[in-house]
Design a protein around this motif. Structure first.
Motif, PDB file in Angstrom:
ATOM      1  N   ASP A 268      -2.730  54.348  62.080  1.00 27.73           N
ATOM      2  CA  ASP A 268      -2.877  56.239  61.717  1.00 27.73           C
ATOM      3  C   ASP A 268      -2.887  56.336  63.174  1.00 27.73           C
ATOM      4  O   ASP A 268      -1.898  57.133  63.307  1.00 27.73           O
ATOM      5  CB  ASP A 268      -4.549  56.455  62.062  1.00 27.73           C
ATOM      6  CG  ASP A 268      -4.763  56.487  60.545  1.00 27.73           C
ATOM      7  OD1 ASP A 268      -3.994  55.935  59.729  1.00 27.73           O
ATOM      8  OD2 ASP A 268      -5.761  56.532  60.278  1.00 27.73           O
ATOM      9  N   GLN A 272       1.239  58.461  63.586  1.00 26.83           N
ATOM     10  CA  GLN A 272       1.100  59.756  63.923  1.00 26.83           C
ATOM     11  C   GLN A 272       2.134  59.704  65.180  1.00 26.83           C
ATOM     12  O   GLN A 272       2.274  60.825  64.575  1.00 26.83           O
ATOM     13  CB  GLN A 272       0.141  59.973  64.662  1.00 26.83           C
ATOM     14  CG  GLN A 272      -0.818  61.599  65.196  1.00 26.83           C
ATOM     15  CD  GLN A 272      -2.447  61.181  65.714  1.00 26.83           C
ATOM     16  OE1 GLN A 272      -2.388  60.879  66.442  1.00 26.83           O
ATOM     17  NE2 GLN A 272      -2.405  62.938  65.764  1.00 26.83           N
ATOM     18  N   TRP A 283      -2.240  60.385  55.663  1.00 22.84           N
ATOM     19  CA  TRP A 283      -2.000  58.935  54.719  1.00 22.84           C
ATOM     20  C   TRP A 283      -2.025  58.967  53.516  1.00 22.84           C
ATOM     21  O   TRP A 283      -3.191  59.426  52.974  1.00 22.84           O
ATOM     22  CB  TRP A 283      -3.277  58.272  55.950  1.00 22.84           C
ATOM     23  CG  TRP A 283      -4.485  58.790  55.923  1.00 22.84           C
ATOM     24  CD1 TRP A 283      -4.956  58.436  54.688  1.00 22.84           C
ATOM     25  CD2 TRP A 283      -5.624  59.990  56.251  1.00 22.84           C
ATOM     26  NE1 TRP A 283      -6.741  58.742  54.941  1.00 22.84           N
ATOM     27  CE2 TRP A 283      -6.696  59.966  56.104  1.00 22.84           C
ATOM     28  CE3 TRP A 283      -5.616  60.363  57.673  1.00 22.84           C
ATOM     29  CZ2 TRP A 283      -7.664  60.696  56.412  1.00 22.84           C
ATOM     30  CZ3 TRP A 283      -6.318  61.428  58.166  1.00 22.84           C
ATOM     31  CH2 TRP A 283      -7.519  60.968  57.134  1.00 22.84           C
TER      32      TRP A 283
END
Length: 296
Positions: A268, A272, A283
């Motif tokens: 993540d 990001q 996600w």
């Protein structure tokens, strides 16, 4: 070598509108373990998905596999299991007058499965699902995609981005515009053009067993950890053939420091920063089956 533990993991997609199309499979008696990432035939707001008794094509494929695996107690090879399931999937497509052998775009699934065998661990891969192993010779990473398949996916994302820009960022309108491009790519690549960007899909096509990737790990290599995963578990920008040696080290370190949850935190944070998946919100869903082995 023998299995000391097996467990599964699933994370929902960020978007509450996203369908659950990943699945985990554990059959201790048949010693068949794996994950699938279902993919329905192309659809968009103006081109509704084909449903199978209320299920998307991807969900139907996972249902067929779950039902078949539930009826296996022992003695069936992984290859036979997937081939028989593939035939059941074709029957469901035919009920809708669809067939991948006739050039129809149909629902299917990427997959990563393994089965302990005599003298070795047997692995079958299709699409962008993966397997990560730690052995006495070091960590290894395999996926059903080859270099050309990754290039096609990269171009595919670029095409979607172009469609999105043309409609001022509206995701629904972008999918309508992108729909024929995506559909044509699926028809050209699913169980077709292997070595030229194609990949294996559990979609009913009789060419499945000529297209999947096989990997055999001898027990002499002493595998101690196996992670079978869907692509949503890893940052897309990190998964590329020339980067596999670096990727294995990163997966190993993150798993050792905090398990699957730590791998997802890493995933993540990278996504990001780079925001490569512009066709989804947040996600995607992610699934894994983890096996640990012991020599005792």
């Amino acid at each position: 070598m023998r299995i000391s533990s097996v467990w599964s993991f699933y994370r929902n997609a960020y978007s509450q509108k996203a369908m659950i199309e990943d699945a985990c499979f554990i059959n201790h008696h048949a010693k068949i373990f794996g994950v699938t990432d279902g993919n329905s035939a192309a659809f968009s707001p103006s081109n509704p998905p084909l449903l199978y008794d209320g299920l998307t094509g991807a969900q139907m494929v996972n249902q067929m596999l779950a039902q078949h695996l539930a009826n296996i107690f022992n003695g069936q090879s992984l290859e036979v299991c997937l081939i028989q399931t593939n035939r059941l999937i074709l029957d469901r497509h035919k009920e809708k007058n669809k067939s991948p052998m006739k050039g129809d775009d149909v629902g299917g699934a990427c997959f990563a499965f393994c089965q302990p065998d005599v003298g070795r661990l047997k692995i079958l891969l299709g699409g962008d699902c993966f397997i990560f192993l730690e052995t006495k010779r070091g960590p290894f990473f395999y996926t059903g995609f080859d270099k050309d398949a990754f290039e096609i996916e990269k171009r595919d994302q670029m095409h979607f981005n172009e469609c999105k820009e043309m409609v001022g960022g509206d995701i629904g309108k972008a999918w309508d515009l992108y729909y024929p491009i995506y559909r044509n790519k699926r028809i050209a690549c699913k169980n077709r053009n292997i070595g030229k960007g194609g990949d294996a899909s559990l979609n009913g096509d009789s060419e499945l067993d000529n297209c999947w990737k096989q990997v055999f790990i001898p027990w002499n290599d002493e595998p101690r950890l196996v992670i079978l995963g869907t692509d949503g578990l890893l940052p897309p920008t990190e998964v590329y053939p020339r980067n596999f040696s670096t990727l294995t080290g990163k997966i190993s370190r993150h798993y050792e420091s905090g398990g699957i949850e730590n791998i997802l935190m890493w995933r993540d944070s990278i996504e990001q920063e780079k925001s490569s998946l512009t066709h989804i919100e947040g996600w995607p869903e992610a699934s894994a089956v983890v096996l640990e082995f012991t020599t005792i």
